[in-house]
Design a protein around this motif. Structure first.
Motif, short mmCIF file in Angstrom:
data_model
loop_
_atom_site.label_atom_id
_atom_site.label_comp_id
_atom_site.label_asym_id
_atom_site.label_seq_id
_atom_site.Cartn_x
_atom_site.Cartn_y
_atom_site.Cartn_z
N THR A 121 0.86 -1.18 0.00
CA THR A 121 0.00 0.00 0.00
C THR A 121 0.89 1.23 0.00
N HIS A 122 0.39 2.31 -0.56
CA HIS A 122 1.15 3.57 -0.64
C HIS A 122 2.46 3.38 -1.37
N SER A 123 2.51 2.40 -2.28
CA SER A 123 3.74 2.17 -3.03
C SER A 123 3.88 3.22 -4.13
N LYS A 124 5.12 3.43 -4.58
CA LYS A 124 5.37 4.49 -5.54
C LYS A 124 6.41 4.06 -6.55
N GLY A 125 6.39 4.76 -7.68
CA GLY A 125 7.42 4.61 -8.69
C GLY A 125 8.23 5.89 -8.77
N ARG A 126 8.65 6.24 -9.98
CA ARG A 126 9.41 7.48 -10.15
C ARG A 126 8.56 8.69 -9.76
N PHE A 127 9.22 9.69 -9.14
CA PHE A 127 8.57 10.96 -8.80
C PHE A 127 7.32 10.75 -7.95
N THR A 128 7.37 9.78 -7.06
CA THR A 128 6.28 9.46 -6.13
C THR A 128 4.99 9.09 -6.86
N ARG A 129 5.07 8.66 -8.11
CA ARG A 129 3.88 8.17 -8.79
C ARG A 129 3.37 6.93 -8.06
N SER A 130 2.07 6.85 -7.89
CA SER A 130 1.52 5.68 -7.21
C SER A 130 1.73 4.44 -8.07
N TRP A 131 1.97 3.32 -7.42
CA TRP A 131 2.17 2.05 -8.12
C TRP A 131 1.17 1.06 -7.55
N HIS A 132 0.31 0.56 -8.41
CA HIS A 132 -0.73 -0.38 -8.01
C HIS A 132 -0.08 -1.74 -7.75
N ALA A 133 -0.13 -2.22 -6.50
CA ALA A 133 0.61 -3.44 -6.14
C ALA A 133 -0.26 -4.39 -5.33
N GLN A 182 11.83 4.66 -32.89
CA GLN A 182 10.53 5.15 -32.43
C GLN A 182 10.51 6.67 -32.37
N LYS A 183 9.35 7.25 -32.68
CA LYS A 183 9.13 8.66 -32.40
C LYS A 183 8.71 8.76 -30.94
N VAL A 184 9.39 9.62 -30.18
CA VAL A 184 9.17 9.65 -28.73
C VAL A 184 8.98 11.07 -28.23
N VAL A 185 8.43 11.17 -27.05
CA VAL A 185 8.45 12.40 -26.29
C VAL A 185 9.37 12.15 -25.11
N TYR A 186 10.28 13.09 -24.86
CA TYR A 186 11.27 12.94 -23.80
C TYR A 186 11.00 13.94 -22.68
N GLY A 187 11.33 13.53 -21.46
CA GLY A 187 11.29 14.43 -20.32
C GLY A 187 11.97 13.78 -19.14
N PHE A 188 12.50 14.59 -18.24
CA PHE A 188 13.04 14.02 -17.01
C PHE A 188 11.90 13.39 -16.22
N ASP A 189 10.76 14.08 -16.18
CA ASP A 189 9.50 13.51 -15.70
C ASP A 189 8.52 13.68 -16.86
N MET A 193 5.76 12.38 -17.72
CA MET A 193 4.31 12.36 -17.52
C MET A 193 3.76 13.74 -17.19
N THR A 194 4.49 14.50 -16.39
CA THR A 194 3.98 15.81 -15.97
C THR A 194 4.73 16.98 -16.60
N ALA A 195 5.93 16.72 -17.12
CA ALA A 195 6.72 17.82 -17.71
C ALA A 195 7.45 17.35 -18.96
N PRO A 196 6.71 16.96 -20.02
CA PRO A 196 7.38 16.56 -21.26
C PRO A 196 8.17 17.73 -21.83
N GLN A 197 9.36 17.44 -22.37
CA GLN A 197 10.24 18.53 -22.80
C GLN A 197 10.29 18.70 -24.32
N TYR A 198 10.39 17.60 -25.06
CA TYR A 198 10.43 17.73 -26.52
C TYR A 198 10.17 16.39 -27.18
N GLU A 199 9.81 16.47 -28.46
CA GLU A 199 9.62 15.26 -29.27
C GLU A 199 10.84 15.04 -30.15
#
Length: 253
Positions: free
Chosen positions: A30-42, A205-212, A214-220
Motif C-alpha cells: 500500500t502507498h507504493s510508488k514509482g518514479r517521482f512518487t507516482r503511485s504504483w498499483h501493487a 521510435q518517435k518519442v516524447v522525452y522528459g526528465f518527468d 508524464m507531468t513535464a514533457p520537454q520535446y519530441e
C-alpha cells in the motif's frame, strides 16, 4: 525500499554490513510508488520487491544497473515464451504497448559509516489483472498477455538468477576494461548493452522525452540508438542530435 534502508541502518548500528544481494519481497503493498512518487498499483498476484547491492562497482559500471534489471526481467519473460516483451529505454517492459514491469533504482548512503548501496526496486504484473481506471489500456499483466497463470515462485527464482548474472556481468566487464582487454560483446562493445539492444524496440521510435515525461514533457524526437555509455541518442525535428543519460521517454503513434 523503505524497509531496505531500515535494514541497512539496523545492520550498521550493530556494527556490521548487510549482505549484498539481500532481497525483500512483498505479497502486496500500500502507498507504493514509482518514479517521482507516482503511485504504483501493487495488489496480490504481482511480484513486488527490491534487492540491496553494496556499491562496489566503479561509476562507469554502476550506471548500467538500471539497464541490467530491465534486461534480467525481459529475459525471464522470454524464458516463459513471452517473446513479444520489449524494453523501452531505460528499463520499462512493454508487451503490445502495455507496461508489464517497471523498476526504480536509488542510491543510499547509510549515515553511520557512510557505506554506499544501490537499492533496485521492481514491480512486475504477473497474475494481477485488475488495474485502476487511469491505467486501463496502458498496463497489463503477464498472465493476460501470455494466456497462462504465472508461477510466482518460479518466476522470482529465474528473475533473481538472471539479475545476479547481469550484475555479475557488470563486474566481469569492469575487470576486462581495467585490464585493457576491451569488453566481451560484439566489436569489443559492452555485452550487457548488446543484450539490451537485442531486447529493445526503442531505436526508430518517435518519442516524447522528459526528465518527468508524464507531468513535464520537454520535446519530441526520433530515437536513433543507445550509445556506449547507455545514453539515448535522439534526433530533433531540425536534424540535430542530442544524447540523454537520464529521464524517460514515451512512444508516440
Amino acid at each position: 525500499m523503505d524497509r531496505a534502508r531500515l535494514l541497512i541502518l539496523e545492520a550498521a548500528e550493530q556494527g556490521r554490513s548487510i549482505a549484498s544481494g539481500t532481497v525483500i519481497l512483498a505479497d502486496t503493498m500500500t502507498h507504493s510508488k514509482g518514479r517521482f512518487t507516482r503511485s504504483w498499483h501493487a495488489p496480490s498476484g504481482g511480484i513486488w520487491g527490491c534487492m540491496i547491492h553494496a556499491n562496489t562497482l566503479l561509476p562507469s559500471a554502476r550506471r548500467f544497473i538500471p539497464l541490467a534489471v530491465g534486461v534480467a526481467c525481459c529475459q525471464t519473460i522470454h524464458d516463459l515464451g513471452g517473446d513479444a516483451a520489449r524494453l523501452r529505454w531505460v528499463n520499462d517492459i512493454l508487451i503490445q504497448g502495455c507496461k508489464v514491469a517497471g523498476f526504480l533504482v536509488e542510491s543510499y548512503v547509510e549515515p553511520l559509516y557512510h557505506e554506499e548501496f544501490t537499492i533496485v526496486g521492481f514491480g512486475i504484473n504477473c497474475n494481477n489483472t485488475s488495474f485502476p481506471n487511469e491505467l486501463e489500456g496502458t498496463a497489463a499483466s503477464l498472465s493476460q498477455m501470455l494466456g497462462q497463470e504465472i508461477d510466482l515462485v518460479h518466476f522470482v527464482e529465474r528473475f533473481l538468477a538472471r539479475l545476479g548474472c547481469c550484475i555479475g556481468l557488470l563486474c566481469y566487464e569492469e575487470v576486462r576494461e581495467l585490464r585493457g582487454d576491451g569488453f566481451s560483446g560484439k566489436d569489443n562493445g559492452h555485452l550487457l548493452l548488446q543484450w539490451w539492444r537485442e531486447l529493445s524496440d526503442t531505436a526508430g521510435q518517435k518519442v516524447v522525452y522528459g526528465f518527468d515525461v508524464m507531468t513535464a514533457p520537454q520535446y519530441e524526437a526520433q530515437a536513433v540508438a543507445m550509445d556506449a555509455d547507455g545514453g539515448l541518442i535522439l534526433q530533433l525535428p531540425d536534424g540535430t542530435r542530442t544524447i540523454e543519460y537520464s529521464g524517460e521517454v514515451r512512444y508516440l503513434k
